[in-house]
Design a protein around this motif. Sequence first.
Motif, PDB file in Angstrom:
ATOM      1  N   ALA A 201       0.811  -1.117  -0.166  1.00  0.00           N
ATOM      2  CA  ALA A 201       0.148   0.054  -0.217  1.00  0.00           C
ATOM      3  C   ALA A 201       0.807   1.210  -0.014  1.00  0.00           C
ATOM      4  O   ALA A 201       2.019   1.043   0.512  1.00  0.00           O
ATOM      5  CB  ALA A 201      -0.748  -0.083   1.371  1.00  0.00           C
ATOM      6  N   LYS A 202       0.533   2.193  -0.703  1.00  0.00           N
ATOM      7  CA  LYS A 202       1.185   3.734  -0.496  1.00  0.00           C
ATOM      8  C   LYS A 202       0.339   4.755  -0.284  1.00  0.00           C
ATOM      9  O   LYS A 202      -0.741   4.618  -0.549  1.00  0.00           O
ATOM     10  CB  LYS A 202       1.824   3.779  -2.176  1.00  0.00           C
ATOM     11  N   LEU A 203       0.995   5.524   0.468  1.00  0.00           N
ATOM     12  CA  LEU A 203       0.564   6.698   0.797  1.00  0.00           C
ATOM     13  C   LEU A 203       1.027   8.039  -0.018  1.00  0.00           C
ATOM     14  O   LEU A 203       2.345   8.087  -0.063  1.00  0.00           O
ATOM     15  CB  LEU A 203       0.485   7.107   2.479  1.00  0.00           C
ATOM     16  N   TRP A 204      -0.020   8.854  -0.656  1.00  0.00           N
ATOM     17  CA  TRP A 204       0.589   9.870  -1.292  1.00  0.00           C
ATOM     18  C   TRP A 204       0.265  11.245  -0.895  1.00  0.00           C
ATOM     19  O   TRP A 204      -0.972  11.367  -0.211  1.00  0.00           O
ATOM     20  CB  TRP A 204      -0.015   9.719  -2.815  1.00  0.00           C
ATOM     21  N   ASP A 205       1.021  12.167  -1.151  1.00  0.00           N
ATOM     22  CA  ASP A 205       0.769  13.490  -0.712  1.00  0.00           C
ATOM     23  C   ASP A 205      -0.123  14.121  -1.577  1.00  0.00           C
ATOM     24  O   ASP A 205       0.310  14.423  -2.647  1.00  0.00           O
ATOM     25  CB  ASP A 205       2.166  14.081  -0.239  1.00  0.00           C
ATOM     26  N   ILE A 206      -1.476  14.661  -1.171  1.00  0.00           N
ATOM     27  CA  ILE A 206      -2.164  15.398  -1.914  1.00  0.00           C
ATOM     28  C   ILE A 206      -1.657  16.765  -2.493  1.00  0.00           C
ATOM     29  O   ILE A 206      -1.803  17.241  -3.507  1.00  0.00           O
ATOM     30  CB  ILE A 206      -3.509  15.620  -1.663  1.00  0.00           C
ATOM     31  N   GLY A 209       1.775  15.669  -4.443  1.00  0.00           N
ATOM     32  CA  GLY A 209       1.922  14.663  -5.663  1.00  0.00           C
ATOM     33  C   GLY A 209       2.726  13.702  -5.522  1.00  0.00           C
ATOM     34  O   GLY A 209       3.198  12.971  -6.323  1.00  0.00           O
ATOM     35  N   GLU A 210       3.525  13.812  -4.422  1.00  0.00           N
ATOM     36  CA  GLU A 210       4.686  12.658  -4.222  1.00  0.00           C
ATOM     37  C   GLU A 210       4.327  11.566  -3.111  1.00  0.00           C
ATOM     38  O   GLU A 210       3.385  11.850  -2.363  1.00  0.00           O
ATOM     39  CB  GLU A 210       5.847  13.393  -3.713  1.00  0.00           C
ATOM     40  N   GLU A 211       5.138  10.384  -3.353  1.00  0.00           N
ATOM     41  CA  GLU A 211       4.702   9.270  -2.652  1.00  0.00           C
ATOM     42  C   GLU A 211       5.444   9.597  -1.260  1.00  0.00           C
ATOM     43  O   GLU A 211       6.320   9.995  -0.784  1.00  0.00           O
ATOM     44  CB  GLU A 211       5.676   8.122  -2.894  1.00  0.00           C
ATOM     45  N   ALA A 212       4.392   9.526  -0.022  1.00  0.00           N
ATOM     46  CA  ALA A 212       4.707   9.833   1.346  1.00  0.00           C
ATOM     47  C   ALA A 212       5.525   8.484   1.940  1.00  0.00           C
ATOM     48  O   ALA A 212       6.463   8.640   2.714  1.00  0.00           O
ATOM     49  CB  ALA A 212       3.633  10.207   2.088  1.00  0.00           C
TER      50      ALA A 212
END
Length: 415
Positions: A201-206, A209-212
């Motif tokens: 699973a990945k969390l992305w910074d809205i 636009g980068e992967e957190a």
Amino acid sequence: MKLKSLLLRYYPPGIMLEYETSGELKTKCIDLLNLSPSTDVNALVEEIQKAEPVITASRSDQVKLLLRRLQDKLRQHSNHQFYLFKVLRAHILPLTNVALNKSGSCFITGSYDRTCKLWDTASGEELHTLEGHRNVVYAIAFNNPYGDKIATGSFDKTCKLWSVETGKCYHTFRGHTAEIVCLSFNPQSTLVATGSMDTTAKLWDIQNGEEALTLTGHSAEIISLSFNTSGNRIITGSFDHTVAVWEAETGRKVYTLVGHCAEISSALFNWDCSLILTGSMDKTCMLWDAANGKYVATLTGHDDEILDSCFDYTGKLIATASADGTARVFSAATRKCIARLEGHEGEISKISFNPQGNRLLTGSTDKTARIWDAQTGQCLQVLEGHTDEIFSCAFNYKGNIIITGSKDNTCRIWR
């Protein structure tokens, strides 16, 4: 102490008290989870006054008025009969999902035709077509309660973030190495989480636009994920038969729930985040203590795989939907089955409570959706007309509109 104002918070029913003490503004919430249309309001206000010295005698009339308004709201939709308002020939290929924004003013549909469409609920008009994915758009969500952004997850291994107002794409999140099959915004709408067939699973910074973060540890596809209500934890359900709970800020795995003996189909927190409910292809649901990950109970009785499960908004009831064609309602406190929902002629892939918690909505491969009394299990209405299986259905936040999405390439608005 000076009581500045009283506010009403609707679901779960509660009163938000806002008051000033020594010039400082404070808030306190009183939950009214037992409030029903037949509750004696005068007696309830007496009870509240005993517990809350902030509510003085001079304020009791205001509280009674608020409670009666809330009772009217609860009563409003209890005997609602739905009618077909519109059939939307939404896509040129089957739909994968439908989702409403918080107010229910608009909804989205995802499809095998590689697009997501945004619709106006009141008119049934198409507002935007979100184009750009190169494969099936499988997972879709609004950033509720705000409702100004949409996330779409695709078999093309990317997730896209869109503007509700303009239909323009803000970001394309790239990084997964296999299909994205589930996604969710955190409650603060600062992150999007995506779950993939690549076992991560990945969390992305809205914002940027980068992967957190990447959450690694599962040994098979992640097919379910959700945040808790404060957004500090995220839960992932996998085909490896386990569910993992993670810290959303650091990506640290807090614990793994081990106990199911087949693939997980759903995993979620109840509203106060004290319990976790997991559904599995092993025909059972399990309850876990969210504080420490300890096993609490197993809900049994189905003869085939559990395809969906949910809590009502208060966390008092649990509903399960199965490939055996039945659904069940359990008490979260006693873990006993209180109602069996029988009548569908095919497997039930979707189940949800209305916001008031007194009705259930199910969608089935028998081409119908049904509305049930959550306490008695009686079927109150059959929503017919689709020519192929229904795999997605949802109430709006008020509980007076239903959207159904089908393999027949259409979705229907019922009101």
